[in-house]
Design a protein around this motif. Structure first.
Motif, PDB file in Angstrom:
ATOM      1  N   UNK A 180     -30.770 -39.547 -34.886  1.00 36.11           N
ATOM      2  CA  UNK A 180     -30.975 -38.198 -35.402  1.00 36.11           C
ATOM      3  C   UNK A 180     -31.562 -38.202 -36.807  1.00 36.11           C
ATOM      4  N   UNK A 181     -31.291 -39.255 -37.561  1.00 35.09           N
ATOM      5  CA  UNK A 181     -31.820 -39.325 -38.919  1.00 35.09           C
ATOM      6  C   UNK A 181     -33.201 -39.969 -38.971  1.00 35.09           C
ATOM      7  N   UNK A 182     -33.670 -40.499 -37.854  1.00 33.30           N
ATOM      8  CA  UNK A 182     -35.009 -41.078 -37.803  1.00 33.30           C
ATOM      9  C   UNK A 182     -36.039 -39.950 -37.832  1.00 33.30           C
ATOM     10  N   UNK A 183     -36.997 -39.957 -38.776  1.00 37.04           N
ATOM     11  CA  UNK A 183     -37.924 -38.822 -38.924  1.00 37.04           C
ATOM     12  C   UNK A 183     -38.807 -38.587 -37.700  1.00 37.04           C
ATOM     13  N   UNK A 184     -39.215 -39.659 -37.035  1.00 35.59           N
ATOM     14  CA  UNK A 184     -40.072 -39.484 -35.862  1.00 35.59           C
ATOM     15  C   UNK A 184     -39.283 -38.912 -34.703  1.00 35.59           C
ATOM     16  N   UNK A 185     -38.131 -39.484 -34.445  1.00 35.55           N
ATOM     17  CA  UNK A 185     -37.333 -39.001 -33.319  1.00 35.55           C
ATOM     18  C   UNK A 185     -36.818 -37.586 -33.581  1.00 35.55           C
ATOM     19  N   UNK A 186     -36.492 -37.277 -34.826  1.00 34.57           N
ATOM     20  CA  UNK A 186     -36.007 -35.936 -35.138  1.00 34.57           C
ATOM     21  C   UNK A 186     -37.065 -34.881 -34.844  1.00 34.57           C
ATOM     22  N   UNK A 187     -38.330 -35.207 -35.067  1.00 32.65           N
ATOM     23  CA  UNK A 187     -39.404 -34.285 -34.729  1.00 32.65           C
ATOM     24  C   UNK A 187     -39.530 -34.117 -33.218  1.00 32.65           C
ATOM     25  N   UNK A 188     -39.292 -35.181 -32.478  1.00 29.73           N
ATOM     26  CA  UNK A 188     -39.304 -35.107 -31.017  1.00 29.73           C
ATOM     27  C   UNK A 188     -38.198 -34.185 -30.525  1.00 29.73           C
ATOM     28  N   UNK A 189     -37.036 -34.304 -31.135  1.00 26.85           N
ATOM     29  CA  UNK A 189     -35.922 -33.433 -30.762  1.00 26.85           C
ATOM     30  C   UNK A 189     -36.255 -31.986 -31.096  1.00 26.85           C
ATOM     31  N   UNK A 237     -37.075 -31.458 -20.889  1.00 30.41           N
ATOM     32  CA  UNK A 237     -37.548 -31.739 -22.244  1.00 30.41           C
ATOM     33  C   UNK A 237     -36.591 -32.545 -23.112  1.00 30.41           C
ATOM     34  N   UNK A 238     -35.346 -32.707 -22.716  1.00 28.98           N
ATOM     35  CA  UNK A 238     -34.440 -33.542 -23.513  1.00 28.98           C
ATOM     36  C   UNK A 238     -35.053 -34.935 -23.660  1.00 28.98           C
ATOM     37  N   UNK A 239     -35.176 -35.454 -24.884  1.00 33.59           N
ATOM     38  CA  UNK A 239     -35.847 -36.740 -25.101  1.00 33.59           C
ATOM     39  C   UNK A 239     -34.968 -37.932 -24.728  1.00 33.59           C
ATOM     40  N   UNK A 240     -34.740 -38.049 -23.441  1.00 32.99           N
ATOM     41  CA  UNK A 240     -33.937 -39.123 -22.866  1.00 32.99           C
ATOM     42  C   UNK A 240     -34.708 -39.654 -21.662  1.00 32.99           C
ATOM     43  N   UNK A 241     -34.571 -40.925 -21.370  1.00 31.68           N
ATOM     44  CA  UNK A 241     -35.279 -41.522 -20.245  1.00 31.68           C
ATOM     45  C   UNK A 241     -34.954 -40.777 -18.950  1.00 31.68           C
ATOM     46  N   UNK A 242     -35.972 -40.608 -18.118  1.00 28.33           N
ATOM     47  CA  UNK A 242     -35.807 -39.852 -16.875  1.00 28.33           C
ATOM     48  C   UNK A 242     -34.689 -40.408 -15.998  1.00 28.33           C
ATOM     49  N   UNK A 243     -34.532 -41.710 -15.978  1.00 32.17           N
ATOM     50  CA  UNK A 243     -33.499 -42.298 -15.117  1.00 32.17           C
ATOM     51  C   UNK A 243     -32.107 -41.854 -15.549  1.00 32.17           C
ATOM     52  N   UNK A 244     -31.895 -41.696 -16.849  1.00 36.55           N
ATOM     53  CA  UNK A 244     -30.601 -41.237 -17.342  1.00 36.55           C
ATOM     54  C   UNK A 244     -30.412 -39.745 -17.070  1.00 36.55           C
ATOM     55  N   UNK A 245     -31.479 -38.982 -17.262  1.00 33.43           N
ATOM     56  CA  UNK A 245     -31.376 -37.544 -17.012  1.00 33.43           C
ATOM     57  C   UNK A 245     -31.087 -37.263 -15.544  1.00 33.43           C
ATOM     58  N   UNK A 246     -31.634 -38.074 -14.671  1.00 31.99           N
ATOM     59  CA  UNK A 246     -31.353 -37.894 -13.246  1.00 31.99           C
ATOM     60  C   UNK A 246     -29.873 -38.148 -12.965  1.00 31.99           C
ATOM     61  N   UNK A 247     -29.317 -39.143 -13.591  1.00 35.63           N
ATOM     62  CA  UNK A 247     -27.884 -39.420 -13.440  1.00 35.63           C
ATOM     63  C   UNK A 247     -27.041 -38.300 -14.023  1.00 35.63           C
ATOM     64  N   UNK A 248     -27.539 -37.680 -15.093  1.00 38.97           N
ATOM     65  CA  UNK A 248     -26.768 -36.670 -15.828  1.00 38.97           C
ATOM     66  C   UNK A 248     -27.075 -35.249 -15.393  1.00 38.97           C
ATOM     67  N   UNK A 249     -27.915 -35.069 -14.404  1.00 38.80           N
ATOM     68  CA  UNK A 249     -28.398 -33.740 -14.032  1.00 38.80           C
ATOM     69  C   UNK A 249     -27.250 -32.748 -13.806  1.00 38.80           C
ATOM     70  N   UNK A 250     -26.251 -33.137 -13.057  1.00 40.87           N
ATOM     71  CA  UNK A 250     -25.143 -32.227 -12.754  1.00 40.87           C
ATOM     72  C   UNK A 250     -24.363 -31.874 -14.011  1.00 40.87           C
ATOM     73  N   UNK A 251     -24.128 -32.869 -14.863  1.00 39.83           N
ATOM     74  CA  UNK A 251     -23.394 -32.624 -16.100  1.00 39.83           C
ATOM     75  C   UNK A 251     -24.165 -31.676 -17.008  1.00 39.83           C
TER      76      UNK A 251
END
Length: 216
Positions: free
Chosen positions: A65-74, A169-183
């Motif tokens: 979250x404190x990384x400037x590049x990733x924070x812009x992605x978020x 759009x959540x900046x997380x790998x698709x494989x993880x988002x697929x696992x987390x879809x219901x949550x």
């Protein structure tokens, strides 16, 4: 503690609803309705997104979250999720105003567009222009053209775009988002349920209908 409030301070921008103190006054004017859909959409979009990212990232979330590049992605993701949620809540709110009143589909669409524009302008006031999708207003207008206002006035029917946007759009790998879809889906649906209950308690549909007629 690295809280959601701290995260929002690190990522200033479109989502100003997190720390706002929600009032309980009647929603009896177009201004109040626009303010409601703005603040609730801001709050829900960022708590759903930031909460999910914090959970998925585990102990690395502070560094990321404190990384400037990733924070812009978020931040870019947050803008898109906010706009999707704003569209959902605006459609639901106007459908509730329309219910039981002689408001045509065309007038319902005009009222919804007015509220959406005002709320988006407030919510994205400090957001760089290149982060705001150029088609945001036109896409919402296209959605309104095919809206079944009677159906949208009940339950969770209006709240599909924001759930899809969170997953997309959540900046997380698709494989993880697929696992987390219901949550992820359950999380944002519960938040919208609370927002609907708040709206229904505060909404003065008669006053809002008269305010719309007074605009001519």
């Amino acid at each position: 503690m690295f809280s959601l409030q701290r995260i929002s301070e690190l990522l200033p921008g479109p989502l100003k609803g997190l720390t706002v103190r929600f009032d309980s006054a009647p929603i009896n004017s177009i201004d109040r309705l626009s303010d409601f859909v703005h603040t609730r959409s801001s709050y829900i979009s960022q708590t759903a997104l930031y909460g999910y990212l914090k959970t998925r990232m585990g102990t690395r979330y502070r560094q990321l979250f404190e990384d400037p590049v990733f924070s812009q992605t978020i931040r870019a993701a947050a803008v898109k999720i906010f706009l999707a949620g704003l569209g959902d809540l605006t459609v639901y709110a106007v459908a509730r105003v329309r219910k039981g009143h002689n408001l045509s589909d065309e007038d319902a669409a005009r009222l919804a567009m007015l509220c959406f524009e005002r709320a988006a302008q407030s919510g994205l006031e400090d957001t760089p222009a290149d982060m705001i999708p150029a088609t945001a207003l036109s896409a919402f207008g296209e959605r309104l053209e095919g809206t079944d206002w009677t159906a949208m006035a009940s339950g969770s029917s209006a709240f599909t775009s924001s759930e899809a946007a969170l997953i997309a759009h959540a900046p997380v790998a698709d494989e993880f988002k697929e696992l987390d879809r219901e949550i992820m889906g359950n999380s944002i649906r519960l938040r919208w349920r609370d927002a609907r209950e708040q709206l229904d308690k505060r909404l003065d549909a008669d006053a809002l209908y008269r305010a719309w007629l007074d605009r001519g």
